[in-house]
Scaffold this motif. Structure first.
Motif, PDB file in Angstrom:
ATOM      1  N   GLU A 248       0.758  -1.234  -0.109  1.00 30.63           N
ATOM      2  CA  GLU A 248      -0.037   0.012  -0.073  1.00 30.63           C
ATOM      3  C   GLU A 248       0.817   1.304  -0.008  1.00 30.63           C
ATOM      4  OE1 GLU A 248      -0.524  -2.460   1.987  1.00 30.63           O
ATOM      5  OE2 GLU A 248      -2.559  -3.326   1.505  1.00 30.63           O
ATOM      6  N   ARG A 249       1.974   1.237   0.749  1.00 28.26           N
ATOM      7  CA  ARG A 249       2.967   2.329   0.778  1.00 28.26           C
ATOM      8  C   ARG A 249       3.580   2.365  -0.523  1.00 28.26           C
ATOM      9  NH1 ARG A 249       8.299   3.262   1.362  1.00 28.26           N
ATOM     10  NH2 ARG A 249       8.835   4.984   2.721  1.00 28.26           N
ATOM     11  N   GLU A 250       3.937   1.708  -0.936  1.00 27.01           N
ATOM     12  CA  GLU A 250       4.659   1.749  -2.442  1.00 27.01           C
ATOM     13  C   GLU A 250       3.648   2.177  -3.524  1.00 27.01           C
ATOM     14  OE1 GLU A 250       6.500  -1.409  -5.927  1.00 27.01           O
ATOM     15  OE2 GLU A 250       6.716  -1.789  -3.550  1.00 27.01           O
ATOM     16  N   GLN A 251       2.652   1.444  -3.376  1.00 27.71           N
ATOM     17  CA  GLN A 251       1.677   1.920  -4.560  1.00 27.71           C
ATOM     18  C   GLN A 251       0.968   3.424  -4.400  1.00 27.71           C
ATOM     19  OE1 GLN A 251       0.404   0.152  -7.452  1.00 27.71           O
ATOM     20  NE2 GLN A 251       1.964  -1.074  -6.536  1.00 27.71           N
ATOM     21  N   ALA A 252       1.027   3.952  -3.181  1.00 25.04           N
ATOM     22  CA  ALA A 252       0.563   5.132  -3.024  1.00 25.04           C
ATOM     23  C   ALA A 252       1.824   6.241  -3.477  1.00 25.04           C
ATOM     24  CB  ALA A 252       0.390   5.519  -1.239  1.00 25.04           C
ATOM     25  N   LEU A 253       2.733   5.924  -3.047  1.00 23.26           N
ATOM     26  CA  LEU A 253       3.973   7.015  -3.367  1.00 23.26           C
ATOM     27  C   LEU A 253       4.077   6.900  -4.978  1.00 23.26           C
ATOM     28  CD1 LEU A 253       6.657   5.904  -0.914  1.00 23.26           C
ATOM     29  CD2 LEU A 253       5.410   8.283  -0.942  1.00 23.26           C
ATOM     30  N   LYS A 254       3.825   5.569  -5.608  1.00 20.06           N
ATOM     31  CA  LYS A 254       4.011   5.839  -7.143  1.00 20.06           C
ATOM     32  C   LYS A 254       2.874   6.525  -7.835  1.00 20.06           C
ATOM     33  CE  LYS A 254       6.038   1.147  -8.013  1.00 20.06           C
ATOM     34  NZ  LYS A 254       5.888  -0.130  -8.487  1.00 20.06           N
ATOM     35  N   GLN A 255       1.731   6.444  -7.079  1.00 22.60           N
ATOM     36  CA  GLN A 255       0.553   7.288  -7.718  1.00 22.60           C
ATOM     37  C   GLN A 255       0.688   8.625  -7.507  1.00 22.60           C
ATOM     38  OE1 GLN A 255      -3.677   5.844  -7.054  1.00 22.60           O
ATOM     39  NE2 GLN A 255      -2.519   4.049  -5.888  1.00 22.60           N
ATOM     40  N   MET A 256       1.436   9.036  -6.586  1.00 23.38           N
ATOM     41  CA  MET A 256       1.621  10.654  -6.134  1.00 23.38           C
ATOM     42  C   MET A 256       2.761  10.954  -7.296  1.00 23.38           C
ATOM     43  SD  MET A 256      -0.232  11.684  -3.825  1.00 23.38           S
ATOM     44  CE  MET A 256       0.433  13.297  -4.297  1.00 23.38           C
ATOM     45  N   ALA A 257       3.754   9.939  -7.434  1.00 22.62           N
ATOM     46  CA  ALA A 257       4.696  10.346  -8.511  1.00 22.62           C
ATOM     47  C   ALA A 257       3.929  10.577 -10.131  1.00 22.62           C
ATOM     48  CB  ALA A 257       5.801   9.190  -8.565  1.00 22.62           C
ATOM     49  N   ASP A 258       3.043   9.546 -10.088  1.00 20.10           N
ATOM     50  CA  ASP A 258       2.412   9.636 -11.538  1.00 20.10           C
ATOM     51  C   ASP A 258       1.551  11.165 -11.681  1.00 20.10           C
ATOM     52  OD1 ASP A 258       3.493   7.340 -12.314  1.00 20.10           O
ATOM     53  OD2 ASP A 258       1.718   6.102 -12.244  1.00 20.10           O
ATOM     54  N   PHE A 259       1.042  11.414 -10.379  1.00 20.05           N
ATOM     55  CA  PHE A 259       0.108  12.585 -10.253  1.00 20.05           C
ATOM     56  C   PHE A 259       1.221  13.838 -10.676  1.00 20.05           C
ATOM     57  CE2 PHE A 259      -1.582  16.271  -7.815  1.00 20.05           C
ATOM     58  CZ  PHE A 259      -2.573  16.599  -8.897  1.00 20.05           C
ATOM     59  N   PHE A 260       2.088  13.999 -10.068  1.00 22.97           N
ATOM     60  CA  PHE A 260       3.122  15.151 -10.443  1.00 22.97           C
ATOM     61  C   PHE A 260       3.446  15.118 -11.876  1.00 22.97           C
ATOM     62  CE2 PHE A 260       2.996  15.852  -5.834  1.00 22.97           C
ATOM     63  CZ  PHE A 260       3.139  17.264  -5.850  1.00 22.97           C
ATOM     64  N   ALA A 261       3.961  14.031 -12.361  1.00 24.88           N
ATOM     65  CA  ALA A 261       4.314  13.723 -13.734  1.00 24.88           C
ATOM     66  C   ALA A 261       3.316  14.165 -14.717  1.00 24.88           C
ATOM     67  CB  ALA A 261       4.760  12.338 -13.937  1.00 24.88           C
ATOM     68  N   THR A 262       2.030  13.787 -14.477  1.00 27.45           N
ATOM     69  CA  THR A 262       0.882  14.185 -15.252  1.00 27.45           C
ATOM     70  C   THR A 262       0.700  15.715 -15.232  1.00 27.45           C
ATOM     71  OG1 THR A 262      -0.240  12.192 -14.849  1.00 27.45           O
ATOM     72  CG2 THR A 262      -1.599  14.245 -15.359  1.00 27.45           C
ATOM     73  N   MET A 263       1.129  16.349 -13.879  1.00 25.92           N
ATOM     74  CA  MET A 263       1.105  17.895 -14.064  1.00 25.92           C
ATOM     75  C   MET A 263       1.993  18.514 -14.751  1.00 25.92           C
ATOM     76  SD  MET A 263      -0.066  19.267 -10.129  1.00 25.92           S
ATOM     77  CE  MET A 263       0.878  18.403  -9.184  1.00 25.92           C
ATOM     78  N   LEU A 264       3.231  17.671 -14.825  1.00 26.89           N
ATOM     79  CA  LEU A 264       4.204  18.677 -15.591  1.00 26.89           C
ATOM     80  C   LEU A 264       3.932  18.279 -17.164  1.00 26.89           C
ATOM     81  CD1 LEU A 264       7.173  19.559 -15.917  1.00 26.89           C
ATOM     82  CD2 LEU A 264       7.934  17.316 -15.821  1.00 26.89           C
ATOM     83  N   LEU A 265       3.288  16.981 -17.587  1.00 32.18           N
ATOM     84  CA  LEU A 265       3.351  16.825 -18.832  1.00 32.18           C
ATOM     85  C   LEU A 265       2.128  17.511 -19.356  1.00 32.18           C
ATOM     86  CD1 LEU A 265       3.748  15.079 -21.324  1.00 32.18           C
ATOM     87  CD2 LEU A 265       2.397  13.358 -20.430  1.00 32.18           C
ATOM     88  N   MET A 266       0.861  17.804 -18.528  1.00 36.65           N
ATOM     89  CA  MET A 266      -0.344  18.339 -19.009  1.00 36.65           C
ATOM     90  C   MET A 266      -0.267  20.055 -18.779  1.00 36.65           C
ATOM     91  SD  MET A 266      -1.513  15.863 -20.775  1.00 36.65           S
ATOM     92  CE  MET A 266      -3.089  16.399 -21.185  1.00 36.65           C
ATOM     93  N   ARG A 267       0.558  20.250 -18.267  1.00 34.42           N
ATOM     94  CA  ARG A 267       0.980  21.820 -17.942  1.00 34.42           C
ATOM     95  C   ARG A 267      -0.043  22.398 -17.002  1.00 34.42           C
ATOM     96  NH1 ARG A 267       6.133  22.693 -18.524  1.00 34.42           N
ATOM     97  NH2 ARG A 267       5.648  24.919 -18.747  1.00 34.42           N
ATOM     98  N   PHE A 268      -0.471  21.768 -15.946  1.00 39.49           N
ATOM     99  CA  PHE A 268      -1.228  22.261 -15.000  1.00 39.49           C
ATOM    100  C   PHE A 268      -0.478  22.143 -13.455  1.00 39.49           C
ATOM    101  CE2 PHE A 268      -2.731  17.894 -14.911  1.00 39.49           C
ATOM    102  CZ  PHE A 268      -2.895  17.585 -13.558  1.00 39.49           C
ATOM    103  N   SER A 269      -1.149  22.701 -12.657  1.00 39.40           N
ATOM    104  CA  SER A 269      -0.570  23.075 -11.268  1.00 39.40           C
ATOM    105  C   SER A 269      -1.848  22.845 -10.069  1.00 39.40           C
ATOM    106  CB  SER A 269       0.385  24.004 -10.898  1.00 39.40           C
ATOM    107  OG  SER A 269       0.408  24.288  -9.327  1.00 39.40           O
ATOM    108  N   HIS A 270      -1.931  21.686  -9.205  1.00 40.78           N
ATOM    109  CA  HIS A 270      -2.872  21.743  -8.305  1.00 40.78           C
ATOM    110  C   HIS A 270      -2.909  23.031  -7.143  1.00 40.78           C
ATOM    111  CE1 HIS A 270      -4.387  20.575  -4.268  1.00 40.78           C
ATOM    112  NE2 HIS A 270      -5.300  19.720  -4.656  1.00 40.78           N
ATOM    113  N   GLY A 271      -1.689  23.607  -6.872  1.00 42.98           N
ATOM    114  CA  GLY A 271      -1.571  24.764  -6.182  1.00 42.98           C
ATOM    115  C   GLY A 271      -1.423  24.776  -4.652  1.00 42.98           C
TER     116      GLY A 271
END
Length: 474
Positions: free
Chosen positions: A377-400
């Protein structure tokens, strides 16, 4: 067996929610209409159903308006061209004309559209993308281009991809080439979850190496921005997915599928639901509570007017509307967020008063808790957070505001919340902003501060690994 009522073409085109099942009588035999697939007011409606022998069919009903008649003729003509040019597509079984319109009966290719297939894992998504790129190249070579290309227009049938919605296909004698072909290819790629695309060089190869990886990557970024801007705006007008709602001094937008729940909330009174609900936050700028006005529990955020300055600012910028649009944006870039049911604005004479955002209630765990638990669960959570930040970079948006409390893991799946400060189309400082937000994610983990350094290092390893998989698109 109950006898189903007959229905006319006029009736089918008059209402977005016709009484189904019903029988449509055609010269070639009766057809049972089971479900509505698409509805365009005063133009056409598309249904699934079956013939008397049980054969599944698609029923396209067109009005007698000039534009609809043209669409009826174009659909027949282009399906014939697809067949002549040996592109796998749905076929015409029967047709009929009536005083009130016309009907096309088409072969039913099953329920597996390319969009439906995307949920079956990234590796499969890569294969689907390359197959559809190759099919698009084949269509372009044969002088065919889907002007409204999207994943629901490709159906998997007997292990092959078939094209549907021929009315949106443009036909010419020569091949589709140059910027027109590149634009169409980019629009296809823009439909896929951003992290699931093959590397750009593989896409170029599947298309026949007629464009370089760089050309495809740069054009895709431009097409994505244009497409997202257009689709997000649809959340503010009546369409298939969204509907305007009004009651008393409140007006706004809701998801059409949530209209019943929203009407129940409005009937009870949005503020009245606070008295029966559970208050989660009672602040000057916002009040948040959980309520159950209907069958579903929701979370309501009321944007208060704590000062004259805030009241004046509300006339020019709506945080509730911005959050509503941000939720629509996240859905389009395949980031999960609690379903936004509606956004409502209060009119006080000519002025905007308090506003409301209503979302589905979700319960989940936060990142520090999962890191304390350890394991998969820990590993999957950290991977999903990494994917979210990669998505923000690729799609050019910021959660803020990427503090850990704005991310919930519901049955192991990341849900992003609190979209007030999100910026949909970020500027040149995005990389610096996201670096700051990555650090922010691991701050103030009380009472689990000791877990943050190791979690941050592992997160960064996952993030860098993810960037390598998408570097050809950055």
């Amino acid at each position: 067996m109950a006898v189903l009522p007959p229905v006319s073409v006029d009736t089918l085109l008059a209402d977005r929610a016709p009484a189904l099942p019903a029988v449509l009588q055609l010269p070639s035999g009766d057809v049972v209409l089971r479900s509505l697939l698409r509805f365009m007011p005063e133009r056409r409606a598309i249904f699934s159903g079956e013939r008397a022998d049980g054969t599944a069919v698609i029923i396209k009903v067109f009005s007698d308006a000039t534009r609809s008649r043209q669409e009826f003729d174009a659909e027949k003509k282009r399906l014939a061209i697809l067949q002549a040019r040996k592109v796998a597509a749905t076929r015409v079984i029967a047709e009929a004309s009536f005083p009130g319109g016309a009907v096309l009966l088409l072969s039913h290719l099953g329920e597996q559209s390319a969009k439906d297939c995307l949920s079956q894992g990234k590796e499969k998504n890569v294969g689907i993308a390359l197959q559809l790129v190759a099919l698009t190249a084949e269509m372009h070579d044969r002088g065919l281009i889907q002007k409204d290309i999207h994943l629901n227009n490709f159906m998997r049938y007997r292990d092959d991809w078939h094209v549907i919605d021929a009315g949106a296909i443009e036909c010419q004698e020569s091949s589709i080439t140059g910027s027109k072909a590149l634009e169409n290819l980019s629009l296809l790629l823009a439909q896929f979850p951003p992290l699931s695309l093959p590397v750009a060089s593989d896409v170029a190869k599947a298309y026949g190496d007629r464009f370089s990886s760089r050309e495809i990557s740069q054009n895709l970024a431009r097409v994505r921005r244009k497409r997202l801007r257009s689709l997000v705006k649809k959340s503010l007008r009546d369409c298939t997915e969204f509907q305007r709602v009004e009651r008393g001094v409140l007006a706004g937008m809701c998801r059409r599928e949530d209209l019943t729940a929203v009407e129940a909330l409005l009937a009870e009174g949005v503020d009245a639901s606070l008295l029966q609900g559970e208050c989660l936050k009672d602040g000057n700028s916002a009040t948040v509570w959980r309520a159950a006005p209907g069958a579903e529990t929701v979370v309501i955020k009321r944007y208060n007017l704590k000062s004259l300055t805030k009241r004046l600012a509300r006339q020019f910028r709506s945080r509730a509307r911005n959050s509503w649009m941000n939720a629509a944006f996240l859905n389009l870039v395949h980031v999960s967020t609690p379903r936004a049911l509606c956004w409502l604005s209060e009119k006080q004479g000519p002025f905007v008063g308090r506003e409301y955002l209503v979302c589905a209630n979700v319960n989940g765990k936060m990142l520090p808790e999962l890191c304390e638990q350890g394991g998969v669960e820990r590993e999957q959570a950290l991977k999903q957070m990494a994917d979210f930040f990669a998505t923000m970079l690729l799609m050019r948006f910021s959660h803020g505001d990427s503090k850990y409390t704005n991310f919930l893991f519901v049955e192991g799946e990341l849900q992003v919340i609190d979209l007030d400060g999100m910026v949909r189309f970020a500027g040149q400082n995005l990389e610096k902003d996201l670096a700051s937000q990555r650090r922010r994610l691991f701050e103030s983990w009380r009472p689990r501060e000791s877990l943050a350094p190791a979690a941050m290092k592992e997160f960064d390893d996952f993030y860098q690994a993810r960037l390598k998989t998408i570097e050809s698109w950055l």
